[in-house]
Design a protein around this motif. Structure first.
Motif, PDB file in Angstrom:
ATOM      1  N   PHE A 130      -7.117  16.354   1.526  1.00 16.70           N
ATOM      2  CA  PHE A 130      -5.954  16.295   2.536  1.00 16.70           C
ATOM      3  C   PHE A 130      -4.894  15.489   2.153  1.00 16.70           C
ATOM      4  O   PHE A 130      -5.009  14.509   1.405  1.00 16.70           O
ATOM      5  CB  PHE A 130      -7.169  15.634   3.334  1.00 16.70           C
ATOM      6  N   ASN A 131      -3.632  15.858   2.406  1.00 15.26           N
ATOM      7  CA  ASN A 131      -2.314  14.969   2.566  1.00 15.26           C
ATOM      8  C   ASN A 131      -3.096  13.778   3.254  1.00 15.26           C
ATOM      9  O   ASN A 131      -2.805  13.472   4.017  1.00 15.26           O
ATOM     10  CB  ASN A 131      -1.020  15.532   2.909  1.00 15.26           C
ATOM     11  N   VAL A 132      -2.214  12.809   2.050  1.00 15.10           N
ATOM     12  CA  VAL A 132      -2.357  11.316   2.936  1.00 15.10           C
ATOM     13  C   VAL A 132      -0.428  10.901   3.740  1.00 15.10           C
ATOM     14  O   VAL A 132      -0.158  11.098   2.967  1.00 15.10           O
ATOM     15  CB  VAL A 132      -3.350  10.090   2.298  1.00 15.10           C
ATOM     16  N   THR A 133      -0.644  11.276   4.689  1.00 17.19           N
ATOM     17  CA  THR A 133       1.033  10.819   5.415  1.00 17.19           C
ATOM     18  C   THR A 133       0.925   9.939   5.497  1.00 17.19           C
ATOM     19  O   THR A 133       2.426   9.404   6.059  1.00 17.19           O
ATOM     20  CB  THR A 133       0.688  12.207   6.776  1.00 17.19           C
ATOM     21  N   VAL A 150      -9.303   7.109  -1.819  1.00 16.03           N
ATOM     22  CA  VAL A 150      -9.592   8.396  -0.853  1.00 16.03           C
ATOM     23  C   VAL A 150     -10.298   8.601   0.241  1.00 16.03           C
ATOM     24  O   VAL A 150     -11.439   8.097   0.698  1.00 16.03           O
ATOM     25  CB  VAL A 150     -10.329   9.640  -1.056  1.00 16.03           C
ATOM     26  N   PRO A 151      -9.041   8.938   1.592  1.00 14.58           N
ATOM     27  CA  PRO A 151     -10.009   8.535   3.081  1.00 14.58           C
ATOM     28  C   PRO A 151     -10.805   9.989   3.311  1.00 14.58           C
ATOM     29  O   PRO A 151     -10.892  10.553   2.412  1.00 14.58           O
ATOM     30  CB  PRO A 151      -8.596   9.045   3.752  1.00 14.58           C
ATOM     31  N   VAL A 207       0.877  -0.997  -0.352  1.00 18.07           N
ATOM     32  CA  VAL A 207      -0.160   0.023   0.369  1.00 18.07           C
ATOM     33  C   VAL A 207       0.635   1.258  -0.536  1.00 18.07           C
ATOM     34  O   VAL A 207       1.895   1.346   0.632  1.00 18.07           O
ATOM     35  CB  VAL A 207      -0.162  -0.170   1.011  1.00 18.07           C
ATOM     36  N   THR A 208       0.122   2.198  -0.420  1.00 20.57           N
ATOM     37  CA  THR A 208       1.273   3.691  -0.723  1.00 20.57           C
ATOM     38  C   THR A 208       0.330   4.458  -0.218  1.00 20.57           C
ATOM     39  O   THR A 208      -0.740   4.642  -0.799  1.00 20.57           O
ATOM     40  CB  THR A 208       1.770   3.288  -1.959  1.00 20.57           C
ATOM     41  N   SER A 209       0.707   5.626   0.203  1.00 19.41           N
ATOM     42  CA  SER A 209       0.319   6.839   0.449  1.00 19.41           C
ATOM     43  C   SER A 209       0.125   7.563  -0.409  1.00 19.41           C
ATOM     44  O   SER A 209       1.818   7.976  -0.883  1.00 19.41           O
ATOM     45  CB  SER A 209      -0.463   7.168   1.870  1.00 19.41           C
ATOM     46  N   ILE A 232      -4.371  10.025  -1.025  1.00 15.24           N
ATOM     47  CA  ILE A 232      -5.296   9.215  -2.334  1.00 15.24           C
ATOM     48  C   ILE A 232      -4.280   7.993  -1.549  1.00 15.24           C
ATOM     49  O   ILE A 232      -2.703   8.315  -1.674  1.00 15.24           O
ATOM     50  CB  ILE A 232      -4.941   8.537  -3.889  1.00 15.24           C
ATOM     51  N   VAL A 233      -4.698   7.144  -1.209  1.00 18.32           N
ATOM     52  CA  VAL A 233      -4.185   5.871  -1.123  1.00 18.32           C
ATOM     53  C   VAL A 233      -4.448   4.105  -1.594  1.00 18.32           C
ATOM     54  O   VAL A 233      -6.129   4.118  -2.777  1.00 18.32           O
ATOM     55  CB  VAL A 233      -5.173   5.406   0.361  1.00 18.32           C
TER      56      VAL A 233
END
Length: 243
Positions: free
Chosen positions: A225-228, A215-216, A192-194, A199-200
């Motif tokens: 929003f940035n997925v960190t 998308v969270p 998995v990548t964020s 997007i994840v």
């Protein structure tokens, strides 16, 4: 299958403890001091005996978890093919003998934890430009089988490397902004990548194809929003994402 058991139970009842049990840990928390710059990551070894910390001081340190002693200082000069930029992440090989470090110098290096020697440099001027990241490597992970290393970069790509040869097997155009994390599933079939693109994504580790994009959920409809960070749960059924 291993489980957590109560060492104070002397009646031979190996009933696993629940997460809200009264089992107590008595290890005293201590500060591990050794870096000369900000620390960017801390990773436990697969067997839980060691800790690897990385820093902007271009070094990684291996610590003994039980004694809190510094065992190995992983740093080489640029003349010795060491990192020329700060380190952003580390990943342990399943054998507990090797550590991969991701750096702002666009490379990943594989270290022998016993000898402090560099075994592989993944992505460098010595290799084909197509096989090298063009920007800082932000995160790295090893698959549970110990055969693959996955690196992700600010250049928005993921690269899969063969551990034995150091060869770049695949380059994946994964996101439209900086990638913030990468993590293999427990069985090694997916990762998995964020990303800062919000997007994840879940990927097939064999084919490099995207299996799913997510998308969270957020409160605002007019802002991405940035997925960190994103990680698989230990059983591989869930993904936890932070924004």
């Amino acid at each position: 299958m291993s489980s957590i058991v109560d060492p104070n139970n002397n009646r031979g009842n190996n009933k696993p403890l629940s997460c809200n049990s009264n089992f107590k840990y008595y290890k005293k928390a201590e500060s591990l001091k050794g870096h000369s710059g900000g620390i960017t990551s801390c990773r436990f070894s697969p067997n839980g005996k060691y800790l690897c910390s990385t820093s902007v001081d271009q070094a990684a340190i291996i610590w003994d978890v039980n004694t809190n002693k510094r065992l190995v200082h992983l740093k080489k000069s640029t003349k010795e093919d060491g990192h020329s930029g700060g380190l952003s992440d580390a990943a342990w090989h399943i054998t507990n003998d090797y550590v991969c470090t991701a750096s702002d110098d666009n490379t990943v290096k594989v270290w022998d934890c016993e000898t402090s020697s560099i075994l592989l440099t993944l992505g460098s001027w010595k290799q084909n430009v197509r096989d090298s990241h063009s920007d800082a490597v932000v995160c790295v992970d090893c698959n549970p089988q110990g055969s693959l290393i996955a690196s992700a970069s600010s250049d928005m790509t993921v690269r899969l490397w063969e551990v034995k040869s150091g060869k770049c097997l695949q380059t994946i155009q994964a996101h439209s902004d900086r990638i913030s994390s990468i993590h293999f599933k427990c069985d090694g079939t997916q990762f998995v990548t964020s990303s800062y693109d919000g997007i994840v994504r879940v990927w097939d580790a064999g084919t490099g194809l995207c299996v799913k994009s997510m998308v969270p959920s957020v409160q605002s409809i007019d802002r991405v929003f940035n997925v960190t960070c994103a990680r698989f749960s230990p059983n591989g059924k869930y993904i936890l994402a932070g924004t």
